[in-house]
Design an enzyme around this catalytic site. Structure first.
Site: not given
Length: 477
Positions: A214, A238, A317, A319, A334
């Protein structure tokens, strides 16, 4: 013989005589460092000795679980670590309850049965209401848990019914979770996507790094490090990988946000209940435990399946950032709910799935490792032998070798067709041999690629199942 070599020779003799296991007296997982221990103590409420013992026990449990999964096959009901740190293995037949001192419990459904139930829910994702934020395989209860927001249980039950799965295999849990991808559209550290979205590097691979899908779509560009998304999948999955531009050197390291790094040794899956730590560019280094594997979670953009569910906190952030069990890579961040002030639930895309999907090789040991060989033809030295099922051999020639410089230790094992041969690289710690890298898939052929410091090393070839001749190609610093 020097004083340094004397204990090595003694240990080798004891192993040969069957009086000392090659990994006996190993006090802690290889690569365990002060930063990992400090974070485990802080976030799990353990003192130093208990944190060190927990990590060592988790590593042993992971090896045991892998072995029993192979041995029991269709009757394996999953493996998990409870709050006391004890491994439990589920079996579907009472006849399999005696597993050499491992605690077992007889369960109704095998791990593959539970995965099939969850797969049916995944296939019906289009009918999942927004009040169902996710579902996952819960090994300790031998069910699939479907999450439901308060007061919306009827909608969750309707979703399950429309999926055609047995109601007895499903358990419901009320939750206030509202998971969202952890993207923070602000400038900062880590890496930037396009004109301002920030995410965190997951793990270095040959040519770049893996991260969350993502964070960017295929073709998107990044800065600091500069690169391009060569593959991306979200939702459903993801995961993504970024190929970095010349001048950027992938390293097998994870930032511990305490002024240092953790060296990545491999990517062996840790069991449910194992202690894990996450690194991300917003909140730094935080730890918790694995609650479930094969978890599905519904974001506003769609449902992602096959995730690792944890008690580790995270914030926007973070992620794409790294999840580690000791020094073993587990997944990339994720999304989740909550924050690092009040706590929360965070989900991770398993790293091995990303590597397999894109044909990538994890960089380990802090160096820019080359791709592992596909055969033994290019190895500096070749050893050959033959093993009966269950047997093992040490190379070179039932001994060890000395490396006087740091660098890559590359081993390539080719075993007999249809067999399951495993390869372990061990290093002498001063009192015992410790496994620093391994290839232990269900296949006959294995590779290890370890960037290590000077010291004494040896390879162990193990015929897990099947028998026959093998060839081991070795290239050392």
């Amino acid at each position: 013989m020097s004083a340094l070599l004397r204990p090595l020779a003694l240990a080798a003799a004891l192993v040969a005589a069957g009086l000392l296991h090659p990994t006996a007296a190993q006090a802690a997982p290889a690569g365990q460092d002060a930063e990992i221990l400090a974070a485990i103590q802080r976030d799990l409420g353990l003192d130093a000795d208990r944190a060190r013992a927990r990590l060592a026990a988790d590593e042993r449990s992971a090896d045991t679980a892998r072995s029993l999964r192979k041995r029991l096959d269709g009757t394996f009901g999953g493996a998990w670590i409870d709050s006391s740190g004890t491994l439990t293995v589920g079996v579907t037949r009472a006849a399999d309850a005696n597993q050499g001192g491992v605690r077992t419990t007889v369960v109704q459904r095998s791990e593959s049965d539970l995965d099939a139930v969850k797969s049916a829910l995944d296939a019906n994702v289009a009918k999942a209401p927004k009040s169902v934020p996710g579902w996952y395989v819960d090994l300790p209860t031998n069910t699939v848990v479907v999450k439901s927001q308060p007061g919306r249980l009827a909608a969750a039950r309707a979703f399950v019914a429309s999926s055609g799965v047995s109601a007895s295999a499903v358990r419901y849990a009320t939750t206030t979770e509202a998971p969202r991808p952890l993207v923070d559209v602000i400038g900062g550290n880590a890496y930037m996507i396009g004109s301002g979205t920030r995410c965190s590097v997951g793990f270095s691979v040959n040519g770049g790094f893996v991260t969350a899908g993502h964070c960017g779509s295929t073709g998107a560009t990044t800065s600091n490090p500069s690169g391009t998304f060569r593959g991306s999948s979200f939702p459903g999955n993801d995961y993504a990988w970024v190929q970095v531009a010349a001048g950027n050197t992938p390293r097998g390291l994870v930032n511990n946000y305490s002024g240092g790094t953790v060296s990545v040794a491999g990517s062996q899956d840790a069991p449910v209940g194992a202690a894990v730590c996450r690194s991300g560019s917003t909140t730094g280094w935080h730890c918790g435990t694995i609650q479930a594997r094969n978890s599905s979670v519904s974001y506003p953009q769609g449902t992602v399946t096959g995730l690792i569910q944890t008690t580790v906190c995270a914030e926007p952030g973070d992620s794409g950032g790294s999840l580690l069990a000791g020094t073993q890579a587990q997944g990339v961040t994720s999304g989740g709910s909550g924050n690092c002030s009040s706590g929360g639930t965070t989900y991770f895309q398993p790293v091995n799935e990303i590597l397999q999907t894109y044909g990538l090789t994890l960089v380990t040991g802090g160096g820019g490792n080359p791709d592992p060989p596909t055969g033994c033809q290019s190895s500096e030295t070749t050893y050959r032998g033959s093993l009966a099922a269950g047997g093992q051999a040490y190379q070179p020639n039932n001994s060890y070798y000395q490396s006087t410089v740091s660098g890559a230790h590359v081993g390539c094992l080719v075993g007999p067709s249809g067999a399951d041969f495993d390869l372990y690289l061990e290093k002498w710690s001063g009192s015992a041999w410790s496994v620093v890298a391994k290839g232990d898939s269900p296949a006959a052929n294995e590779t290890v690629n370890y960037n290590g410091t000077a010291g004494y090393y040896r390879y162990r070839v193990h015929a897990y199942s099947g028998s026959g001749s093998y060839t081991l190609g070795v290239t050392n610093p």
